[in-house]
Design a protein around this motif. Structure first.
Motif, PDB file in Angstrom:
ATOM      1  N   TRP A 226       1.777  10.420 -12.861  1.00  0.00           N
ATOM      2  CA  TRP A 226       2.793   9.943 -13.801  1.00  0.00           C
ATOM      3  C   TRP A 226       3.506   8.695 -13.279  1.00  0.00           C
ATOM      4  CZ3 TRP A 226       5.095  15.540 -14.486  1.00  0.00           C
ATOM      5  CH2 TRP A 226       4.213  16.294 -15.287  1.00  0.00           C
ATOM      6  N   ASN A 227       3.105   8.230 -12.093  1.00  0.00           N
ATOM      7  CA  ASN A 227       3.653   7.008 -11.512  1.00  0.00           C
ATOM      8  C   ASN A 227       5.175   7.082 -11.343  1.00  0.00           C
ATOM      9  OD1 ASN A 227       3.023   4.519 -10.358  1.00  0.00           O
ATOM     10  ND2 ASN A 227       3.585   3.390 -12.215  1.00  0.00           N
ATOM     11  N   ILE A 228       5.627   8.184 -10.760  1.00  0.00           N
ATOM     12  CA  ILE A 228       7.064   8.405 -10.546  1.00  0.00           C
ATOM     13  C   ILE A 228       7.457   7.870  -9.168  1.00  0.00           C
ATOM     14  CG2 ILE A 228       8.859  10.162 -10.274  1.00  0.00           C
ATOM     15  CD1 ILE A 228       7.336  11.861 -12.303  1.00  0.00           C
ATOM     16  N   HIS A 229       8.532   7.072  -9.133  1.00  0.00           N
ATOM     17  CA  HIS A 229       8.973   6.450  -7.877  1.00  0.00           C
ATOM     18  C   HIS A 229      10.448   6.704  -7.594  1.00  0.00           C
ATOM     19  CE1 HIS A 229       5.204   4.236  -7.286  1.00  0.00           C
ATOM     20  NE2 HIS A 229       5.206   4.050  -8.604  1.00  0.00           N
ATOM     21  N   THR A 230      11.011   7.741  -8.164  1.00  0.00           N
ATOM     22  CA  THR A 230      12.417   8.067  -7.921  1.00  0.00           C
ATOM     23  C   THR A 230      12.515   9.249  -6.962  1.00  0.00           C
ATOM     24  OG1 THR A 230      12.388   9.428  -9.929  1.00  0.00           O
ATOM     25  CG2 THR A 230      13.244   7.182 -10.121  1.00  0.00           C
ATOM     26  N   LEU A 231      13.388   9.115  -5.977  1.00  0.00           N
ATOM     27  CA  LEU A 231      13.506  10.138  -4.927  1.00  0.00           C
ATOM     28  C   LEU A 231      13.963  11.477  -5.490  1.00  0.00           C
ATOM     29  CD1 LEU A 231      13.401  10.753  -1.857  1.00  0.00           C
ATOM     30  CD2 LEU A 231      15.817  10.070  -1.765  1.00  0.00           C
ATOM     31  N   TRP A 232      14.874  11.444  -6.463  1.00  0.00           N
ATOM     32  CA  TRP A 232      15.454  12.695  -6.958  1.00  0.00           C
ATOM     33  C   TRP A 232      14.391  13.613  -7.550  1.00  0.00           C
ATOM     34  CZ3 TRP A 232      14.690  14.271 -11.888  1.00  0.00           C
ATOM     35  CH2 TRP A 232      14.367  13.306 -12.842  1.00  0.00           C
ATOM     36  N   TYR A 233      13.322  13.047  -8.131  1.00  0.00           N
ATOM     37  CA  TYR A 233      12.267  13.875  -8.723  1.00  0.00           C
ATOM     38  C   TYR A 233      11.607  14.727  -7.638  1.00  0.00           C
ATOM     39  CZ  TYR A 233       7.769  15.200 -10.749  1.00  0.00           C
ATOM     40  OH  TYR A 233       6.667  15.910 -11.171  1.00  0.00           O
ATOM     41  N   PHE A 234      11.220  14.102  -6.529  1.00  0.00           N
ATOM     42  CA  PHE A 234      10.534  14.827  -5.467  1.00  0.00           C
ATOM     43  C   PHE A 234      11.473  15.826  -4.778  1.00  0.00           C
ATOM     44  CE2 PHE A 234       8.343  10.689  -5.839  1.00  0.00           C
ATOM     45  CZ  PHE A 234       7.085  11.159  -6.156  1.00  0.00           C
ATOM     46  N   VAL A 235      12.750  15.446  -4.636  1.00  0.00           N
ATOM     47  CA  VAL A 235      13.728  16.348  -4.027  1.00  0.00           C
ATOM     48  C   VAL A 235      13.955  17.574  -4.906  1.00  0.00           C
ATOM     49  CG1 VAL A 235      16.165  16.586  -3.412  1.00  0.00           C
ATOM     50  CG2 VAL A 235      14.889  14.580  -2.659  1.00  0.00           C
ATOM     51  N   LEU A 236      14.103  17.345  -6.216  1.00  0.00           N
ATOM     52  CA  LEU A 236      14.356  18.450  -7.140  1.00  0.00           C
ATOM     53  C   LEU A 236      13.174  19.414  -7.195  1.00  0.00           C
ATOM     54  CD1 LEU A 236      16.665  19.283  -9.036  1.00  0.00           C
ATOM     55  CD2 LEU A 236      15.442  18.176 -10.907  1.00  0.00           C
ATOM     56  N   ILE A 237      11.967  18.883  -7.221  1.00  0.00           N
ATOM     57  CA  ILE A 237      10.774  19.735  -7.226  1.00  0.00           C
ATOM     58  C   ILE A 237      10.727  20.585  -5.964  1.00  0.00           C
ATOM     59  CG2 ILE A 237       8.247  19.725  -7.081  1.00  0.00           C
ATOM     60  CD1 ILE A 237       9.326  19.185  -9.876  1.00  0.00           C
ATOM     61  N   GLN A 238      11.067  19.984  -4.815  1.00  0.00           N
ATOM     62  CA  GLN A 238      11.039  20.721  -3.557  1.00  0.00           C
ATOM     63  C   GLN A 238      12.103  21.815  -3.502  1.00  0.00           C
ATOM     64  OE1 GLN A 238       8.126  20.384  -2.333  1.00  0.00           O
ATOM     65  NE2 GLN A 238       8.598  19.641  -0.287  1.00  0.00           N
TER      66      GLN A 238
ATOM     67  N   CYS B  85       0.814  -1.221   0.000  1.00  0.00           N
ATOM     68  CA  CYS B  85       0.000   0.000   0.000  1.00  0.00           C
ATOM     69  C   CYS B  85       0.843   1.266   0.000  1.00  0.00           C
ATOM     70  CB  CYS B  85      -0.939   0.015   1.209  1.00  0.00           C
ATOM     71  SG  CYS B  85      -0.063   0.110   2.792  1.00  0.00           S
ATOM     72  N   ASN B  86       2.161   1.154   0.092  1.00  0.00           N
ATOM     73  CA  ASN B  86       3.034   2.322   0.180  1.00  0.00           C
ATOM     74  C   ASN B  86       3.473   2.798  -1.200  1.00  0.00           C
ATOM     75  OD1 ASN B  86       2.876   2.218   2.978  1.00  0.00           O
ATOM     76  ND2 ASN B  86       4.653   0.853   3.134  1.00  0.00           N
ATOM     77  N   TRP B  87       4.047   3.987  -1.210  1.00  0.00           N
ATOM     78  CA  TRP B  87       4.502   4.581  -2.468  1.00  0.00           C
ATOM     79  C   TRP B  87       6.026   4.588  -2.486  1.00  0.00           C
ATOM     80  CZ3 TRP B  87       1.617   5.977  -6.635  1.00  0.00           C
ATOM     81  CH2 TRP B  87       2.263   6.675  -7.654  1.00  0.00           C
ATOM     82  N   ALA B  88       6.600   3.782  -3.366  1.00  0.00           N
ATOM     83  CA  ALA B  88       8.053   3.766  -3.497  1.00  0.00           C
ATOM     84  C   ALA B  88       8.525   5.148  -3.967  1.00  0.00           C
ATOM     85  CB  ALA B  88       8.468   2.695  -4.501  1.00  0.00           C
ATOM     86  N   PRO B  89       9.658   5.640  -3.477  1.00  0.00           N
ATOM     87  CA  PRO B  89      10.683   4.956  -2.680  1.00  0.00           C
ATOM     88  C   PRO B  89      10.466   5.049  -1.163  1.00  0.00           C
ATOM     89  CG  PRO B  89      11.469   7.126  -3.266  1.00  0.00           C
ATOM     90  CD  PRO B  89      10.096   7.004  -3.859  1.00  0.00           C
ATOM     91  N   PHE B  90       9.290   5.502  -0.720  1.00  0.00           N
ATOM     92  CA  PHE B  90       9.056   5.710   0.702  1.00  0.00           C
ATOM     93  C   PHE B  90       8.496   4.449   1.378  1.00  0.00           C
ATOM     94  CE2 PHE B  90       8.331   9.716  -1.596  1.00  0.00           C
ATOM     95  CZ  PHE B  90       9.389  10.457  -1.075  1.00  0.00           C
ATOM     96  N   ASP B  91       8.622   3.306   0.716  1.00  0.00           N
ATOM     97  CA  ASP B  91       8.127   2.055   1.275  1.00  0.00           C
ATOM     98  C   ASP B  91       9.196   1.315   2.073  1.00  0.00           C
ATOM     99  OD1 ASP B  91       9.661   1.654  -0.966  1.00  0.00           O
ATOM    100  OD2 ASP B  91       8.496  -0.058  -1.695  1.00  0.00           O
ATOM    101  N   LYS B  92      10.401   1.883   2.143  1.00  0.00           N
ATOM    102  CA  LYS B  92      11.505   1.215   2.829  1.00  0.00           C
ATOM    103  C   LYS B  92      11.510   1.546   4.320  1.00  0.00           C
ATOM    104  CE  LYS B  92      14.338   1.283  -1.367  1.00  0.00           C
ATOM    105  NZ  LYS B  92      13.256   1.830  -2.208  1.00  0.00           N
ATOM    106  N   ASP B  93      12.346   0.822   5.066  1.00  0.00           N
ATOM    107  CA  ASP B  93      12.402   1.016   6.517  1.00  0.00           C
ATOM    108  C   ASP B  93      12.964   2.384   6.903  1.00  0.00           C
ATOM    109  OD1 ASP B  93      11.348  -1.484   6.941  1.00  0.00           O
ATOM    110  OD2 ASP B  93      13.311  -2.462   7.133  1.00  0.00           O
ATOM    111  N   ASN B  94      13.763   2.971   6.028  1.00  0.00           N
ATOM    112  CA  ASN B  94      14.341   4.293   6.323  1.00  0.00           C
ATOM    113  C   ASN B  94      13.465   5.425   5.785  1.00  0.00           C
ATOM    114  OD1 ASN B  94      14.802   3.840   3.606  1.00  0.00           O
ATOM    115  ND2 ASN B  94      16.784   4.913   3.599  1.00  0.00           N
ATOM    116  N   TYR B  95      12.143   5.199   5.743  1.00  0.00           N
ATOM    117  CA  TYR B  95      11.242   6.175   5.148  1.00  0.00           C
ATOM    118  C   TYR B  95      11.274   7.523   5.878  1.00  0.00           C
ATOM    119  CZ  TYR B  95       7.893   5.198   8.927  1.00  0.00           C
ATOM    120  OH  TYR B  95       7.279   5.065  10.142  1.00  0.00           O
ATOM    121  N   LYS B  96      11.522   7.502   7.188  1.00  0.00           N
ATOM    122  CA  LYS B  96      11.563   8.765   7.930  1.00  0.00           C
ATOM    123  C   LYS B  96      12.744   9.629   7.477  1.00  0.00           C
ATOM    124  CE  LYS B  96       9.152   7.135  12.054  1.00  0.00           C
ATOM    125  NZ  LYS B  96       9.230   6.880  13.520  1.00  0.00           N
ATOM    126  N   GLU B  97      13.882   8.991   7.237  1.00  0.00           N
ATOM    127  CA  GLU B  97      15.032   9.736   6.732  1.00  0.00           C
ATOM    128  C   GLU B  97      14.763  10.278   5.323  1.00  0.00           C
ATOM    129  OE1 GLU B  97      15.091   6.917   8.285  1.00  0.00           O
ATOM    130  OE2 GLU B  97      16.718   6.856   9.765  1.00  0.00           O
TER     131      GLU B  97
END
Length: 506
Positions: free
Chosen positions: A138-150, A73-85
């Motif tokens: 757009w079904n984007i699951h790469t961290l760099w996309y969200f970081v760059l937008i922010q 039910c999670n959204w990659a890449p935030f489905d990992k155990d280090n999601y808080k980081e």
């Protein structure tokens, strides 16, 4: 031939027209910055949707994941155990960019027309806020996309604060500045509340709309700003706020302990507005170091750094804390977290009223910060034991945490930006407000980062960090608070001397 208007009638008409325009500017700038904060809030609501406890949910029939998959039910890449980081990295991409951009924004704000600067900033903020939400569609699951937008969003969002503070400064004199700006500054909490409610509407379904809708709203408000914002009273033939010089004004020593060390008691935004548009006076923009030399700027900037650290940690992590500790779903946690911002509205108004009545900005901030520390401790330990206690303590914590933050970023910034040493230079206001809020934004970046690193060790440690930051914020105001107390004692002694002289004349 029609008789000319009597002076009294002319004054009433002019006053009525000027009051209408001032009210309009106050409302418009309120809505502008409400939209800025509204577009920042969705990330804190959506976090608990991007990573949640999948065992509590029913897996859809058409889901192709394996039976033992606990992250379906999670959204990659935030489905990992280090999601808080990872959440901390996304938060800090925005906040670090915002902190760096704020120091630069004040310089641009002095030199560009506010209407164009604000409008462009709001349109770009809408674009980048919406692009974050488009990651869902757009079904984007790469961290760099969200970081760059922010990062880009953090930079363009810095167009807001120096611009609206300068615009309000051009229209309003000192008067009851703390009270007026306390009410006006509720745009921060109103934006957070609206952002939470809008994001919560779609968070459990299509969370991309939690970003896209606020993005469209702030972009639309940018168009309204371009069409209707009026930077100076003189642009619409209104009377600029008038300044009344007191005797011996030039002899006042800003470092004298009986005088307010940061707030100008003789000068005001009135002179700033007049000087900036007068044909004979075209003041140059103040330098960065020149603004730092204004008494009180450094102390309040460092105080805001730690006060904003606390406030923004609540802003970005409170919904997730409520989900983890009180076990509400994402929408319920988002709605409950708005009570913290309701308290912020109350705290900003109360802080403004008290500081106006006592003429003690530093003492008001310090008193609220002292009370906030034990209240945060109590909220963490007993605040989740019942809905009533949670509601009451969230409102009280919001008032005590956001009250000093609101006072420093509004009335204090305006006081320092119109210090007597500036000789009425209106261009200083944008730089001073950018320095203070920019320094505070460093704390805003540190808070969520530290929360992301510390929270895996337990939420108790996060609250200990917040309480420590609160105490440090208070310590930076000790010198100014001491001077305010000396000023009160001198004023009381003078009042007693005057009373004795009247009672026992020679």
């Amino acid at each position: 031939m029609r008789a000319s208007l009597a002076p009294g009638v002319w004054f009433l008409r002019a006053f009525s027209r000027d009051s209408w325009f001032r009210g309009f500017i106050l409302l418009l700038t309120f809505l502008i910055y409400t939209c800025y904060h509204m577009s920042r809030k969705p990330i804190s609501i959506v976090k608990s949707r991007l990573h949640q406890n999948c065992s509590d949910l029913i897996k859809p029939i058409n889901d192709t994941s394996t039976f033992n998959d606990t992250t379906w039910c999670n959204w990659a890449p935030f489905d990992k155990d280090n999601y808080k980081e990872l959440f901390g990295a996304v938060d800090n991409a925005f906040l670090v960019a915002y902190a760096i951009g704020m120091f630069i924004s004040g310089i641009f704000g002095e030199r560009l027309p506010i209407r164009y600067y604000l409008s462009a900033g709001m349109l770009l903020s809408g674009l980048f806020t919406s692009l974050f939400g488009m990651g869902y569609f757009w079904n984007i699951h790469t961290l760099w996309y969200f970081v760059l937008i922010q990062i880009f969003n953090g930079l363009v969002q810095t167009t807001g604060w120096p611009s609206v503070v300068t615009c309000v400064g051009n229209w309003f004199g000192k008067g009851r500045r703390g009270f007026i700006m306390g009410i006006w500054n509720s745009h921060t909490s109103m934006g957070n509340i609206l952002g939470s409610l809008i994001a919560g509407t779609w968070v459990n379904e299509q969370w991309g709309l939690s970003f896209a809708v606020p993005g469209l709203i702030i972009a639309a408000m940018g168009i309204v700003t371009f069409l209707f914002l009026i930077e100076y009273p003189e642009d619409v033939d209104c009377i600029p706020p008038q300044h009344h010089h007191g005797p011996g004004e030039d002899q006042v020593n800003p470092e004298d302990p009986v005088n307010d060390p940061y707030s100008d008691k003789e000068s005001s935004l009135d002179t700033a507005a007049t000087s900036s548009k007068g044909p004979s006076a075209q003041p140059e923009a103040i330098s960065f170091l020149g603004a730092l030399r204004i008494p009180g700027v450094i102390e309040f900037s460092l105080c805001l750094l730690f006060a904003k650290l606390v406030s923004y940690t609540f802003l970005y992590w409170l919904p997730l804390y409520i989900v983890n500790v009180a076990h509400f779903n994402a929408k319920q946690a988002g709605n409950l977290s708005t009570l913290f911002d309701v308290g912020g509205i109350i705290g900003g108004i109360v802080a403004g009223l008290i500081s106006d009545y006592t003429d003690g900005r530093a003492t008001t901030c310090c008193s609220m910060l002292i009370l906030a520390a034990p209240m945060m401790f109590l909220y963490n330990h007993i605040g989740q034991k019942g809905i009533t206690s949670s509601v009451v303590m969230l409102i009280v914590c919001g008032a005590l945490v956001n009250g000093p933050y609101a006072l420093i970023t509004t009335a204090v910034s305006a006081d320092l930006g119109t210090h007597q040493s500036l000789k009425g230079n209106a261009k200083a206001l944008s730089t001073v407000s950018a320095i203070i809020d920019g320094t505070g934004s460093v704390g805003a970046a540190l808070g969520p980062l530290l929360a992301g690193l510390i929270s895996p060790t337990g939420w108790n440690n996060v609250f200990y960090m917040l309480i420590s930051a609160d105490v440090l914020a208070c310590l930076f105001l000790c010198r100014l608070m001491y001077k305010e107390i000396l000023a009160w004692k001198a004023s009381l002694s003078g009042s007693r001397g005057s009373s004795l002289a009247l009672t026992h004349p020679r």
